[in-house]
Design an enzyme around this catalytic site. Structure first.
Site, PDB file in Angstrom:
ATOM      1  N   CYS A   2       0.842  -1.178   0.000  1.00  0.00           N
ATOM      2  CA  CYS A   2       0.000   0.000   0.000  1.00  0.00           C
ATOM      3  C   CYS A   2       0.885   1.237   0.000  1.00  0.00           C
ATOM      4  O   CYS A   2       1.907   1.291   0.666  1.00  0.00           O
ATOM      5  CB  CYS A   2      -0.950   0.093   1.200  1.00  0.00           C
ATOM      6  SG  CYS A   2      -2.095  -1.264   1.313  1.00  0.00           S
ATOM      7  N   ARG A  27       3.762  -0.275  -4.924  1.00  0.00           N
ATOM      8  CA  ARG A  27       3.541  -0.842  -3.593  1.00  0.00           C
ATOM      9  C   ARG A  27       2.226  -1.610  -3.500  1.00  0.00           C
ATOM     10  O   ARG A  27       1.972  -2.302  -2.508  1.00  0.00           O
ATOM     11  CB  ARG A  27       3.525   0.274  -2.555  1.00  0.00           C
ATOM     12  CG  ARG A  27       4.809   1.053  -2.496  1.00  0.00           C
ATOM     13  CD  ARG A  27       4.678   2.184  -1.507  1.00  0.00           C
ATOM     14  NE  ARG A  27       4.638   1.685  -0.143  1.00  0.00           N
ATOM     15  CZ  ARG A  27       5.701   1.491   0.598  1.00  0.00           C
ATOM     16  NH1 ARG A  27       6.893   1.759   0.130  1.00  0.00           N
ATOM     17  NH2 ARG A  27       5.602   1.034   1.828  1.00  0.00           N
ATOM     18  N   TRP A  74      -2.884  -2.684  -1.614  1.00  0.00           N
ATOM     19  CA  TRP A  74      -2.554  -4.096  -1.803  1.00  0.00           C
ATOM     20  C   TRP A  74      -3.327  -4.814  -0.700  1.00  0.00           C
ATOM     21  O   TRP A  74      -3.014  -4.690   0.477  1.00  0.00           O
ATOM     22  CB  TRP A  74      -1.046  -4.315  -1.647  1.00  0.00           C
ATOM     23  CG  TRP A  74      -0.599  -5.711  -1.945  1.00  0.00           C
ATOM     24  CD1 TRP A  74      -0.205  -6.200  -3.149  1.00  0.00           C
ATOM     25  CD2 TRP A  74      -0.480  -6.796  -1.014  1.00  0.00           C
ATOM     26  NE1 TRP A  74       0.148  -7.525  -3.026  1.00  0.00           N
ATOM     27  CE2 TRP A  74      -0.013  -7.916  -1.743  1.00  0.00           C
ATOM     28  CE3 TRP A  74      -0.719  -6.939   0.355  1.00  0.00           C
ATOM     29  CZ2 TRP A  74       0.227  -9.157  -1.142  1.00  0.00           C
ATOM     30  CZ3 TRP A  74      -0.488  -8.177   0.950  1.00  0.00           C
ATOM     31  CH2 TRP A  74      -0.020  -9.265   0.202  1.00  0.00           C
ATOM     32  N   ASN A 100      -1.339   2.034   5.744  1.00  0.00           N
ATOM     33  CA  ASN A 100      -0.491   0.963   5.212  1.00  0.00           C
ATOM     34  C   ASN A 100      -0.050   0.136   6.418  1.00  0.00           C
ATOM     35  O   ASN A 100       0.496   0.689   7.364  1.00  0.00           O
ATOM     36  CB  ASN A 100       0.718   1.608   4.498  1.00  0.00           C
ATOM     37  CG  ASN A 100       1.864   0.640   4.260  1.00  0.00           C
ATOM     38  OD1 ASN A 100       3.009   1.042   4.265  1.00  0.00           O
ATOM     39  ND2 ASN A 100       1.558  -0.616   4.036  1.00  0.00           N
ATOM     40  N   GLY A 101      -0.311  -1.180   6.371  1.00  0.00           N
ATOM     41  CA  GLY A 101       0.076  -2.032   7.500  1.00  0.00           C
ATOM     42  C   GLY A 101      -1.073  -2.934   7.892  1.00  0.00           C
ATOM     43  O   GLY A 101      -2.040  -3.082   7.135  1.00  0.00           O
ATOM     44  N   GLU A 480      16.745 -17.559  -8.805  1.00  0.00           N
ATOM     45  CA  GLU A 480      16.325 -16.212  -9.206  1.00  0.00           C
ATOM     46  C   GLU A 480      15.709 -16.226 -10.608  1.00  0.00           C
ATOM     47  O   GLU A 480      14.711 -15.548 -10.858  1.00  0.00           O
ATOM     48  CB  GLU A 480      17.533 -15.263  -9.130  1.00  0.00           C
ATOM     49  CG  GLU A 480      17.280 -13.845  -9.596  1.00  0.00           C
ATOM     50  CD  GLU A 480      16.205 -13.093  -8.811  1.00  0.00           C
ATOM     51  OE1 GLU A 480      15.757 -13.586  -7.767  1.00  0.00           O
ATOM     52  OE2 GLU A 480      15.787 -12.019  -9.282  1.00  0.00           O
ATOM     53  N   LYS A 484      11.991 -14.922 -11.295  1.00  0.00           N
ATOM     54  CA  LYS A 484      11.675 -13.855 -12.258  1.00  0.00           C
ATOM     55  C   LYS A 484      10.594 -14.329 -13.221  1.00  0.00           C
ATOM     56  O   LYS A 484       9.638 -13.625 -13.484  1.00  0.00           O
ATOM     57  CB  LYS A 484      12.906 -13.461 -13.078  1.00  0.00           C
ATOM     58  CG  LYS A 484      13.894 -12.496 -12.532  1.00  0.00           C
ATOM     59  CD  LYS A 484      13.441 -11.125 -12.173  1.00  0.00           C
ATOM     60  CE  LYS A 484      12.784 -11.085 -10.840  1.00  0.00           C
ATOM     61  NZ  LYS A 484      13.454 -10.747  -9.679  1.00  0.00           N
ATOM     62  N   GLU A 487       7.160 -14.715 -11.450  1.00  0.00           N
ATOM     63  CA  GLU A 487       6.607 -13.426 -10.990  1.00  0.00           C
ATOM     64  C   GLU A 487       5.915 -12.661 -12.105  1.00  0.00           C
ATOM     65  O   GLU A 487       4.850 -12.092 -11.907  1.00  0.00           O
ATOM     66  CB  GLU A 487       7.745 -12.516 -10.488  1.00  0.00           C
ATOM     67  CG  GLU A 487       8.180 -12.728  -9.080  1.00  0.00           C
ATOM     68  CD  GLU A 487       9.249 -11.716  -8.681  1.00  0.00           C
ATOM     69  OE1 GLU A 487       9.109 -11.138  -7.605  1.00  0.00           O
ATOM     70  OE2 GLU A 487      10.223 -11.509  -9.425  1.00  0.00           O
ATOM     71  N   HIS A 503      15.734 -36.380  -7.571  1.00  0.00           N
ATOM     72  CA  HIS A 503      14.947 -36.648  -6.366  1.00  0.00           C
ATOM     73  C   HIS A 503      13.592 -35.958  -6.402  1.00  0.00           C
ATOM     74  O   HIS A 503      13.035 -35.643  -5.350  1.00  0.00           O
ATOM     75  CB  HIS A 503      15.755 -36.224  -5.133  1.00  0.00           C
ATOM     76  CG  HIS A 503      17.061 -36.937  -5.024  1.00  0.00           C
ATOM     77  ND1 HIS A 503      17.169 -38.241  -4.612  1.00  0.00           N
ATOM     78  CD2 HIS A 503      18.309 -36.536  -5.333  1.00  0.00           C
ATOM     79  CE1 HIS A 503      18.438 -38.615  -4.646  1.00  0.00           C
ATOM     80  NE2 HIS A 503      19.158 -37.597  -5.088  1.00  0.00           N
ATOM     81  N   LYS A 603       6.168  -4.256  -4.538  1.00  0.00           N
ATOM     82  CA  LYS A 603       7.629  -4.140  -4.499  1.00  0.00           C
ATOM     83  C   LYS A 603       8.165  -4.124  -3.075  1.00  0.00           C
ATOM     84  O   LYS A 603       9.199  -4.705  -2.787  1.00  0.00           O
ATOM     85  CB  LYS A 603       8.082  -2.886  -5.238  1.00  0.00           C
ATOM     86  CG  LYS A 603       9.590  -2.827  -5.347  1.00  0.00           C
ATOM     87  CD  LYS A 603      10.044  -2.117  -6.567  1.00  0.00           C
ATOM     88  CE  LYS A 603      11.526  -2.308  -6.787  1.00  0.00           C
ATOM     89  NZ  LYS A 603      11.869  -3.663  -7.242  1.00  0.00           N
TER      90      LYS A 603
HETATM   91  C1  G6P Z   1       9.126  -8.223  -2.766  1.00  0.00           C
HETATM   92  C2  G6P Z   1       9.574  -7.721  -4.119  1.00  0.00           C
HETATM   93  C3  G6P Z   1      10.868  -8.421  -4.530  1.00  0.00           C
HETATM   94  C4  G6P Z   1      11.926  -8.234  -3.446  1.00  0.00           C
HETATM   95  C5  G6P Z   1      11.424  -8.671  -2.072  1.00  0.00           C
HETATM   96  C6  G6P Z   1      12.386  -8.236  -0.976  1.00  0.00           C
HETATM   97  O1  G6P Z   1       8.767  -9.550  -2.864  1.00  0.00           O
HETATM   98  O2  G6P Z   1       8.575  -7.958  -5.088  1.00  0.00           O
HETATM   99  O3  G6P Z   1      11.330  -7.891  -5.752  1.00  0.00           O
HETATM  100  O4  G6P Z   1      13.046  -8.993  -3.779  1.00  0.00           O
HETATM  101  O5  G6P Z   1      10.172  -8.055  -1.793  1.00  0.00           O
HETATM  102  O6  G6P Z   1      12.447  -6.837  -0.958  1.00  0.00           O
HETATM  103  P1  G6P Z   1      13.635  -6.004  -0.393  1.00  0.00           P
HETATM  104  O7  G6P Z   1      13.215  -4.579  -0.581  1.00  0.00           O
HETATM  105  O8  G6P Z   1      13.779  -6.366   1.050  1.00  0.00           O
HETATM  106  O9  G6P Z   1      14.860  -6.354  -1.169  1.00  0.00           O
END
Ligand code: G6P
Length: 608
Positions: A2, A27, A74, A100-101, A480, A484, A487, A503, A603
């Protein structure tokens, strides 16, 4: 999650709120809303969907209001409907609140307020705050908000307007980030600085349990006991370029292409010049502040966790001690053995991820020494750590992290090198510096393969499942790559150690399952080739990302080959990452998904 924004001053507030919301949209983006005050009247508009849907609904707005608040959501409690969108109102309709929270004791408070006769209109936890403030309100909004936040448990950054105190905006914070900005025309509140770029010229970071009362001319800060505070203010640099797409179709693509620069910026201050002793670098003086330790925990979430895991593999070779990287939310569940001899490194792009922050606090309270490795200077994790190391990747807008990930690997690599100086020769160190100096050029070379990768992504984008397999320090890069892809394209993808494939994941392999192998001459080359044979024997489609593209066995086994420069050390995991980012990006574009704002994600995750 948010995003919240607020303004009081002499300018028209609606355009300010809308611009702020579009910058905060990363956010959360399932619904958005604003509330403004003009001539004692409270106006509220909420819309399900993106900020642009709210903008459409406001297109004929010609309000001259100069005080207002805005929110992009969010969803946590309650579906993304108009009723659950913020701002929320009290029963009288005089008080409007954004949050937010999560208010963890909202059910108890709600029952109490219901009994006192309040009527609720949403399923959110947030609405209790509007009613609680109404309950305590006797003409002084700051006093009512203070009383309400003293009752609230959980995390919040909130802002409140009241038509009965029309020249006042009150904000409060516990856990979730909140800044108060100043300009010559008025005052702002926002979840983060990018929302205020080009608007505010200085900001104050609210700490936990602090409140701010903004009028057109003044800002007053107090704590929950009403004690006046005088927090320091920080200048805002006007880096507006980072928040524009610069001709790219998506922020994510722009950020992938910026990695030569973000890596260059990140490593420059952490290396010494040729011929100089490493102990002469400014970064060495930062590292000197780290007291002796005998084990290390790296804590992080999401992509930052993958950077931490890469560091674990890299550091094990140079530091003679136990090193463990852990997902921050799990770290909090574990009986980690923490003492003043523990070094805990919190890795976070935003510096605000709540699980990482809480893990950091736990480590600190157990006496551990804490390093923050963050991109966002002055974030909460930065401010609470004993020592900070920065990635200088610039603002990242795409929700899926790209340039901050590779910058984290570079910064962690150099941090490990400084922590392990006693175990390394000057020649080893200079060789690593030499490779890093060439890395931006090599990244550019890798980006030149984009057209080929786009074609490979076309072949992949109908897949239901994709496996990413690798060994050693490329295993976190496989994780990763899978993250990606899932996501942003919504294709199910799993990263796995190639040796572990037998396995479990091997059961998924058939002619419809693409398998991306990360294959380096320097890391168990023959063994990974054998794993490729096993996939081939089951008719799996192999995409080999490799620094040995001309190897006859690779050519025989792979359906497609993406070449990577053959470089050792810190550069290697970074160079293997670039094609995986492009692969995910183009698969998502082929599928027509919302690349910069993938569904359900945010994010910065500020709820546990
Ligand atoms: C969310 C974002 C990711 C990020 C993760 C950790 O899931 O979508 O892209 O890697 O948070 O965020 P940070 O700001 O702690 O790196």
């Amino acid at each position: 999650m948010c995003g919240i924004i607020g303004y009081i001053g002499s300018e028209r507030v609606v355009p300010i709120l809308m611009e702020g919301l579009s910058r905060l949209e990363y956010r959360g983006y399932d619904s958005a809303g604003i509330a403004t005050l003009q001539d004692g009247e409270l106006f509220r508009l909420r819309q399900v969907g993106k900020v642009r849907d709210l903008a459409c609904a406001l297109q004929d707005d010609d309000s001259d209001a100069t005080i207002g608040i805005g929110h992009t959501r969010w969803a946590t409690h309650g579906a993304p409907t108009r009723e659950n969108a913020h701002p929320h109102l009290d029963c009288s309709g005089d008080i409007a609140l954004i949050h937010n929270g999560i208010i963890e004791n909202y059910l108890v408070l709600r029952d109490e307020l219901l009994e006192a006769g309040h009527t609720f209109r949403s399923q959110t936890d947030t609405e209790v705050l509007a009613h609680l403030i109404e309950h305590y309100f006797d003409g002084d909004l700051l006093a009512a908000v203070t009383a309400a936040v003293r009752r609230a448990e959980g995390a919040f950054a909130l802002a409140v307007l009241c038509s009965r105190t029309p020249d006042r905006l009150v904000a409060a914070r516990r856990g979730s980030p909140l800044v108060v900005g100043h300009s010559s025309t008025g005052h702002f509140i926002a979840s983060d600085i990018p929302a205020l770029l080009g608007k505010a010229n200085s900001v104050v970071f609210l700490a936990d349990d602090e409140l701010a009362e903004l009028t057109r001319d003044t800002v007053r800060f107090i704590d929950c006991d009403g004690v006046e505070l005088h927090p320091p203010s920080h200048r805002v640099s006007a880096d507006q370029v980072s928040i524009q797409k610069g001709g790219y179709r998506h922020f994510m693509l722009k950020e992938i292409h910026e990695q030569d620069r973000s890596i260059g910026e990140t490593v420059r201050e952490k290396m010494c010049h040729e011929g100089e002793d490493v102990t002469q670098s400014p970064f060495f003086s930062v590292c000197k502040r780290i007291a002796p330790f005998n084990h290390i925990y790296l804590i992080a979430c999401g992509t930052a966790y993958h950077a931490s895991l890469t560091a674990e593999y890299m550091w094990e070779r140079i530091l003679n001690m136990p090193i463990q990287s852990m997902i921050a939310s799990e770290f909090r569940m574990r009986a980690a053995h923490l003492s003043e001899k523990s070094l805990v490194i919190a890795v976070s792009q935003s510096g605000e991820t709540i699980d990482t922050l809480m893990a950091l606090r736990r480590a600190k309270s157990a006496g551990a020494q804490v390093i923050a490795l963050v991109n966002n200077e002055q974030s909460t994790i930065d401010r609470e750590a004993d020592v900070s190391v920065y990635t200088h990747a610039g603002i990242e807008i795409g929700v899926a992290a790209t340039k901050t990930f590779t910058a984290q690997i570079a910064a962690l690599g150099l941090l490990g090198l400084h922590l392990g100086l006693d175990h390394l020769s000057q020649a080893d160190i200079q060789a690593e510096f030499g490779r890093l100096a060439l890395l931006p050029g090599r990244i550019n070379e890798s980006l030149q393969k984009e057209d080929d990768i786009r074609t490979i992504a076309e072949g992949l984008h109908h897949a239901r499942d994709v496996l990413f397999l690798a060994r050693g320090e490329l295993y976190p890069i496989a994780l990763e790559g899978a993250l990606k892809l899932k996501e942003i394209s919504y294709i199910h993808a799993e990263g796995y150690p190639a040796g572990e494939m037998k396995h479990g994941p091997i059961a998924l392999i058939d002619e419809k399952t693409p398998v991306v192998f990360l294959l380096s001459r320097g890391i168990a080359f023959e063994k990974v080739l054998s794993n490729m044979e096993e996939v081939r024997a089951r008719n799996g489609q192999i995409i080999a990302v490799t620094d040995a593209p001309d190897d006859p066995a690779v050519k025989r086994l792979a359906n497609a080959i993406i070449p990577v420069p053959n470089v050792e050390g810190i550069s290697r995991p970074i160079l293997f990452t670039i094609p995986l980012q492009l692969l995910a990006y183009h698969a998502a574009v082929w599928r027509g998904t919302d690349v910069d704002q993938p569904r359900n994600l945010a994010k910065t995750v500020t709820v546990e």
